[in-house]
Design a protein around this motif. Structure first.
Motif, PDB file in Angstrom:
ATOM      1  N   TYR A 165       6.220  10.130   0.177  1.00  0.00           N
ATOM      2  CA  TYR A 165       6.362  10.856  -1.073  1.00  0.00           C
ATOM      3  C   TYR A 165       6.804  12.275  -0.833  1.00  0.00           C
ATOM      4  CZ  TYR A 165       5.271  12.895  -5.598  1.00  0.00           C
ATOM      5  OH  TYR A 165       5.358  13.537  -6.796  1.00  0.00           O
TER       6      TYR A 165
ATOM      7  N   GLN B 172      10.304   5.763 -11.317  1.00  0.00           N
ATOM      8  CA  GLN B 172      10.803   6.432 -10.100  1.00  0.00           C
ATOM      9  C   GLN B 172      10.730   5.521  -8.883  1.00  0.00           C
ATOM     10  OE1 GLN B 172       8.749  10.123  -9.486  1.00  0.00           O
ATOM     11  NE2 GLN B 172       9.819  11.171 -11.149  1.00  0.00           N
ATOM     12  N   VAL B 173       9.644   4.773  -8.759  1.00  0.00           N
ATOM     13  CA  VAL B 173       9.496   3.899  -7.580  1.00  0.00           C
ATOM     14  C   VAL B 173      10.573   2.813  -7.571  1.00  0.00           C
ATOM     15  CG1 VAL B 173       7.989   2.246  -6.444  1.00  0.00           C
ATOM     16  CG2 VAL B 173       7.059   4.371  -7.328  1.00  0.00           C
TER      17      VAL B 173
ATOM     18  N   ARG C   1       0.817   6.647  -6.770  1.00  0.00           N
ATOM     19  CA  ARG C   1      -0.300   7.548  -7.095  1.00  0.00           C
ATOM     20  C   ARG C   1       0.111   9.009  -6.919  1.00  0.00           C
ATOM     21  NH1 ARG C   1      -5.235   5.017  -7.723  1.00  0.00           N
ATOM     22  NH2 ARG C   1      -5.306   2.853  -7.017  1.00  0.00           N
ATOM     23  N   ASP C   2       0.871   9.317  -5.840  1.00  0.00           N
ATOM     24  CA  ASP C   2       1.343  10.692  -5.615  1.00  0.00           C
ATOM     25  C   ASP C   2       2.233  11.147  -6.757  1.00  0.00           C
ATOM     26  OD1 ASP C   2      -0.013  11.125  -3.295  1.00  0.00           O
ATOM     27  OD2 ASP C   2       1.614  10.402  -1.993  1.00  0.00           O
ATOM     28  N   ALA C   3       3.199  10.238  -7.109  1.00  0.00           N
ATOM     29  CA  ALA C   3       4.128  10.592  -8.182  1.00  0.00           C
ATOM     30  C   ALA C   3       3.374  10.818  -9.481  1.00  0.00           C
ATOM     31  CB  ALA C   3       5.171   9.476  -8.348  1.00  0.00           C
TER      32      ALA C   3
ATOM     33  N   LEU D 159       0.549   4.072  -2.824  1.00  0.00           N
ATOM     34  CA  LEU D 159       0.274   5.481  -2.535  1.00  0.00           C
ATOM     35  C   LEU D 159       1.356   6.368  -3.128  1.00  0.00           C
ATOM     36  CD1 LEU D 159      -1.017   5.349   1.135  1.00  0.00           C
ATOM     37  CD2 LEU D 159      -2.298   5.826  -0.944  1.00  0.00           C
ATOM     38  N   HIS D 160       2.588   5.876  -2.997  1.00  0.00           N
ATOM     39  CA  HIS D 160       3.703   6.631  -3.524  1.00  0.00           C
ATOM     40  C   HIS D 160       3.557   6.788  -5.036  1.00  0.00           C
ATOM     41  CE1 HIS D 160       7.884   8.082  -2.978  1.00  0.00           C
ATOM     42  NE2 HIS D 160       7.901   7.880  -4.300  1.00  0.00           N
TER      43      HIS D 160
ATOM     44  N   VAL E 269       0.846  -1.210   0.000  1.00  0.00           N
ATOM     45  CA  VAL E 269       0.000   0.000   0.000  1.00  0.00           C
ATOM     46  C   VAL E 269       0.879   1.256   0.000  1.00  0.00           C
ATOM     47  CG1 VAL E 269      -1.819   1.226   1.216  1.00  0.00           C
ATOM     48  CG2 VAL E 269      -1.766  -1.274   1.225  1.00  0.00           C
ATOM     49  N   ASP E 270       1.976   1.217   0.778  1.00  0.00           N
ATOM     50  CA  ASP E 270       2.940   2.336   0.765  1.00  0.00           C
ATOM     51  C   ASP E 270       3.405   2.608  -0.649  1.00  0.00           C
ATOM     52  OD1 ASP E 270       3.027   3.069   3.371  1.00  0.00           O
ATOM     53  OD2 ASP E 270       4.675   1.714   3.920  1.00  0.00           O
ATOM     54  N   MET E 271       3.770   1.516  -1.323  1.00  0.00           N
ATOM     55  CA  MET E 271       4.267   1.633  -2.690  1.00  0.00           C
ATOM     56  C   MET E 271       3.198   2.245  -3.593  1.00  0.00           C
ATOM     57  SD  MET E 271       7.329   0.522  -2.855  1.00  0.00           S
ATOM     58  CE  MET E 271       7.901   0.671  -1.185  1.00  0.00           C
TER      59      MET E 271
ATOM     60  N   SER F 167       1.532  14.173  -9.505  1.00  0.00           N
ATOM     61  CA  SER F 167       2.351  15.381  -9.699  1.00  0.00           C
ATOM     62  C   SER F 167       2.909  15.426 -11.113  1.00  0.00           C
ATOM     63  CB  SER F 167       3.453  15.467  -8.639  1.00  0.00           C
ATOM     64  OG  SER F 167       4.485  14.599  -8.963  1.00  0.00           O
TER      65      SER F 167
ATOM     66  N   GLY G 196      11.535   4.060  -4.340  1.00  0.00           N
ATOM     67  CA  GLY G 196      11.116   2.846  -3.637  1.00  0.00           C
ATOM     68  C   GLY G 196      12.036   2.498  -2.488  1.00  0.00           C
TER      69      GLY G 196
END
Lengths: 873, 112
Positions: free
Chosen positions: B27, A57-58, A34-36, A31-32, A27-29, A39, B46
């Motif tokens: 983020y 990026q992730v 989705r944020d990226a 959300l990250h 879920v952390d991944m 933007s 990541g």
């Protein structure tokens, strides 16, 4: 069209593959991402481009997972917390509890399994002890590895090779003198039974032997008194074993005392042996020096008489094979025996690897060792099959347990380990029972095998290691397949309730039951054939009457007193006739070569079994005449110039009317009907009989049936009166003849025991399978009854399957058994033919026992009230 | 360009420093670092999360899920007391390293 949610779902799949993404981490991944994405979208990228850039990026799931994993690895075993520990003590107790509970709850199956394994293990341990005993022969000699026996191989004109261990007296000293590889040499020969006396104490000593002085140095026979180096130097020395020393001298010190042999020579005791270990292939009670050989009619200087066992002790590192070849060359050059060659046989091989060598000793055969080991392993294998079948068949009863364990995190290996552990536990229990029952079985086994194996053999570290090995291998053999099978059950299927036995599993079980029955059938056919062959030996007409004949050995001067001895003995009315001869029928020891006869083809010779006998031999033995007459005192001329032959000899010589013809220097006066000169292992060959009182070694006395005891008593009295210097000793001819088949009978006995065990185990297994299969069909049986099936119909239905198994087993077993038994029977010249009868009997027997076993279960099932089976649920 | 080793060594102090100003989520932390450093410190996104997990296991930070203004819930990290102490220790260490480096980089007075 780009669909964000679908793409994210796909992208997450990659992350979900890794165990190190624990709850919430993906879920952390997400959300990250989705944020990226949001933007990047704001920066003006298209949705698709923004998504791909954000993914980039992730980073990759693999590299992130690796970092997470590092965080969670435990210091101790680099295990992550979501993996269960390799060993959980708490679970082990649970396994044990469940295993014991199962054993207790399913008493029937547990008894079948454990009892079967115990029987299998017990027979394996017995055979192991026996094999160890056989393998350890002669190992007690310190020099065992360096001692060799010289064997001579003689090729006859027909190209047949005969090997024997008797060599001329000249060979030994020649070996020692000419071959530096030979450190020491000793010749050894048994001179058989002799009369030994210390004053009034007179005994027959069965096994007196002659040997070189070095004999006691080469071998490690324990000498209690005297000196091994010098004990046999004096030509009038004698070495006794302890038992004999006590027999002759009681508590006196025997050393230096004299003993008289055969009422002739005096010998001085120079050494006392502590007794020959049982595992010795060389046996003797009394040793005399080689120098005394001529007193016993043995030559000391010749290349032409083959009498002596010749042993050599080789220097360290000598290749016995090469040396054997060198010796053989030298031997044929010096002795002139060009058709003979020599080889060296290592001492430890004598006991088990001498089946091709002609000698008087009864030895074991390595083939017998293999046969018995294989039989024992078969019994164990059958017990393992029972375990395998019953355990996998019951898979359904453990299915829920297995599924639950798997759902709560048990891995495949753990389930397999649990069930393997259970089989080890049951095998362990069986091993304990087997070990406890060994003291009970050992006396039986000893009487069957003629051995003297003691319990103490079981306690050596090597044996304990082997037993542990047995335990592990048996546990594995029995439990591995069930463990793998049960561990691979799919929990989802089992818990949903549609747990079906796989077709493969039940096919394997059927196959194994068929295999068990094939083995059992083969053993039954084998036992029956051995039994019939033994009966055949006992009942086959021999051409003479072996019943009620006594054998009395004639020693020393007794052979000269035969006439008076016979006259005295015959005064008793319970004795019908008496005859003196060199050998009893079926135990001839001599053969001669007939070189000259009428109508002989050039170069033709005839080998003949040969006996010296008096005029009453045919009467005492009940041998019938075919032509002419037997020796008679009333004949003209010297009896020693006459000869009697048998019908086979007549055929071999090609005579039409043999009476009056000459063989070498003798005149044929009669032809006897064929009778065996040896055991029935060999065919009856030509026999020649000659009259010569000087060669008589036995007196044969025919007594009236039913008068055994009175006749014996009167014989003993007469003997004491006429031959007071000689102990009265006798044997019954029929018993001596039975002894010729001793090893065959021993083998038959062992096979019988294994057959019974195999039958027992196979039927125990069948009982288990039947009760399981019938239990599964309870409802079906109930339905059938309700619809009108009768009890016999249901029993027939239930038995049909098992009858099919036995039929298939017969199909497999019969040809194999036929082949194997034919091979065995080939060793007999006179043998039964394997009849269809044995096969029918064996199959019927197996079928009957199987049906009986099944019926114990099927009757109950067929008679049960259908209400009981249909009511539940 | 900042070397990989230095980047690895500085990650934890920087995160601690950011969180010492108040709670934040993954983020945003990365964005703030990127902005302040003018893009010269750029973490592979990541990889931040395993580091955060490690720091949490070491009790330097704690985390909770918070939904701000009814938006989607986010995983917020907060510095702990241990974390503050660690940050001070890091700061003083970095200070010493920097001082030493600066000292030796200045022109030297030559004694006559």
């Amino acid at each position: 069209m780009f669909e964000l949610e679908k793409e994210i779902k796909e992208w997450k799949k990659e992350f979900n593959k890794y165990e190190s993404f624990e709850d919430g981490l993906v879920v952390d991944m997400e959300l990250h991402l989705r944020d990226a994405f949001a933007s990047l979208l704001q920066e003006g990228l298209s949705a698709e481009d923004a998504f791909h850039k954000a993914v980039g990026q992730v980073g990759t799931a693999d590299s992130i997972a690796r970092e997470y994993r590092k965080n969670r690895e435990l210091a101790l075993d680099r295990r992550t917390p979501w993996r269960p520990a390799r060993f959980m003590p708490a679970l082990a107790w649970n396994y044990l509890k469940i295993a014991l509970r199962k054993i207790k709850r399913q008493k029937g199956f547990s008894i079948i399994n454990i009892a079967g394994l115990a029987v299998g293990l017990c027979s394996c341990i017995m055979i192991l002890l026996w094999v160890q005993d056989e393998m350890n022969y002669d190992r007690f000699h310190v020099n065992a590895g360096a001692i060799h026996r010289v064997i001579v191989h003689a090729t006859d004109p027909g190209g047949n090779v005969e090997s024997f261990p008797a060599l001329p007296p000249n060979l030994g000293p020649a070996l020692k003198a000419e071959f530096p590889e030979v450190r020491q040499m000793a010749r050894f020969v048994s001179v058989g039974q002799q009369i030994v006396a210390n004053g009034e104490k007179i005994f027959y000593e069965k096994n007196v032997s002659l040997c070189d002085p070095e004999f006691l140095q080469i071998f490690s026979f324990p000498l209690r008194r005297g000196d091994a180096k010098s004990a046999l130097f004096d030509p009038h020395a004698i070495v006794l074993n302890e038992a004999a020393a006590i027999k002759y001298f009681g508590k006196e010190d025997p050393l230096g005392k004299t003993l008289r042999l055969n009422n002739r020579g005096d010998y001085t005791v120079s050494g006392i042996l502590a007794g020959i270990p049982e595992q010795s292939s060389i046996s003797f009670d009394i040793l005399l020096p080689f120098l005394a050989a001529e007193d016993f009619g043995f030559p000391t200087q010749t290349w032409d008489r083959f009498s002596y066992n010749t042993f050599v002790l080789l220097e360290a590192g000598v290749d016995a094979r090469q040396l054997g070849e060198k010796i053989a060359l030298q031997f044929s050059r010096v002795s002139g025996h060009t058709s003979m060659t020599l080889s060296l046989q290592p001492l430890p091989e004598i006991h088990l690897h001498s089946s091709h060598i002609l000698e008087g000793e009864e030895r074991c055969n390595i083939k017998t060792v293999f046969l018995f080991s294989i039989l024992a392993l078969f019994v164990l294998l059958m017990a393992c099959i029972n375990y395998l079948n019953l355990t996998t068949a019951q898979g359904s009863s453990r299915g829920k347990e297995i599924a639950l364990r798997k759902v709560t995190g048990a891995r495949w290996e753990e389930i397999a380990g649990q069930f393997l552990g259970e089989s080890m536990l049951q095998t362990g229990l069986a091993m304990i029972i087997a070990l406890l029952s060994i003291p009970l079985c050992l006396p039986l086994f000893n009487s069957l095998s003629g051995k003297n194996i003691s319990l103490s053999q079981l306690i050596s570290p090597a044996t304990c290691g082997l037993l542990l090995g047995f335990l592990l291998i048996t546990g594995l053999l029995a439990g591995l397949y069930p463990a793998l099978y049960l561990a691979s059950l799919k929990p989802a299927a089992v818990l949903k309730g549609n747990f079906a036995q796989s077709a493969g599993g039940s096919r394997l079980r059927k196959l194994l039951v068929v295999f068990q029955f094939s083995m059992t059938l083969m053993l039954i056919i084998g036992s029956l054939t051995v039994f019939r062959q033994m009966q055949f030996f006992k009942t086959r007409p021999l051409g003479f009457n072996k019943d009620h004949v006594l054998m009395l050995p004639l020693r020393g001067s007794l052979s000269g007193q035969v006439a008076s001895l016979k006259a005295e003995i015959l005064r008793d009315s319970s004795i019908t006739s008496a005859s003196a001869a060199s050998d009893p029928a079926m135990m001839f020891r001599t053969s001669i070569t007939i070189e000259k006869w009428e109508g002989q083809k050039p170069g033709e010779k005839m080998e003949c079994d040969f006996v010296w006998c008096d005029e009453d031999y045919s009467k005492t033995y009940g041998i019938e005449m075919a032509q002419g007459q037997f020796f008679a005192k009333t004949m003209n001329g010297s009896l020693t110039d006459k000869i009697v032959i048998n019908e086979t000899a007549v055929r071999a010589l090609g005579f039409d009317s043999p009476i009056g013809k000459r063989l070498d220097d003798r005149e044929i006066i009669g032809v006897v009907k064929d009778f065996p000169a040896h055991s029935l292992h060999t065919a009856i060959g030509p026999v020649a009989m000659v009259y010569d009182p000087a060669k008589f070694r036995y007196l044969f006395v025919k007594i009236k049936p039913g008068d055994d005891t009175t006749a014996l008593a009167s014989l003993a009295r007469t003997w004491k009166r006429v031959a007071q210097d000689y102990p009265f000793e006798f044997a019954f001819l029929d018993q001596q003849i039975d002894n010729l088949y001793h090893s065959d009978q021993k083998m038959g006995g062992v096979i019988n025991v294994f057959t019974l065990l195999a039958l027992l185990i196979a039927n125990l297994g069948l009982l288990g399978m039947a009760s399981y299969l019938i239990a599964r069909r309870r409802k079906e049986i109930g339905m059938r009854k309700v619809l009108g099936a009768s009890t016999p119909q249901i029993m027939a239905m239930l038995s049909r399957e098992f009858v099919k198994w036995v039929a298939l087993a017969s199909l497999l077993a019969c040809p194999l058994a036929f082949y194997l038994m034919n091979q065995w029977l080939r060793s007999f010249a006179y043998r039964v033919s394997i009849g269809i009868g044995e096969f029918i009997l064996s199959i019927t027997l197996t079928l009957l026992i199987a049906l009986l076993t099944i019926s114990s279960q099927s009757i109950r099932a067929a008679r049960a009230n259908p209400v009981d089976s249909l009511r539940c649920e | 360009m900042i070397s990989k080793t230095l980047m690895a060594a500085s990650t934890r102090p920087i995160i601690l420093a950011i969180l010492s100003r108040g709670k934040d989520y993954g983020y945003n932390i990365i964005q703030r670092v990127k902005n302040i450093s003018g893009g010269s410190i750029e973490w592979s996104d990541g990889m931040l999360y395993p580091v955060m997990q490690r720091m949490e296991l070491d009790r330097l930070i704690s985390s909770e899920w918070i939904s701000v203004d009814g938006g989607r819930p986010r995983h917020y990290y907060r510095i702990t007391d241990d974390g503050r102490q660690a940050l001070e220790a890091e700061l003083s260490s970095w200070q010493k390293i920097l001082n030493t480096m600066i000292h030796f980089s200045q022109p030297q007075l030559v004694k006559e």
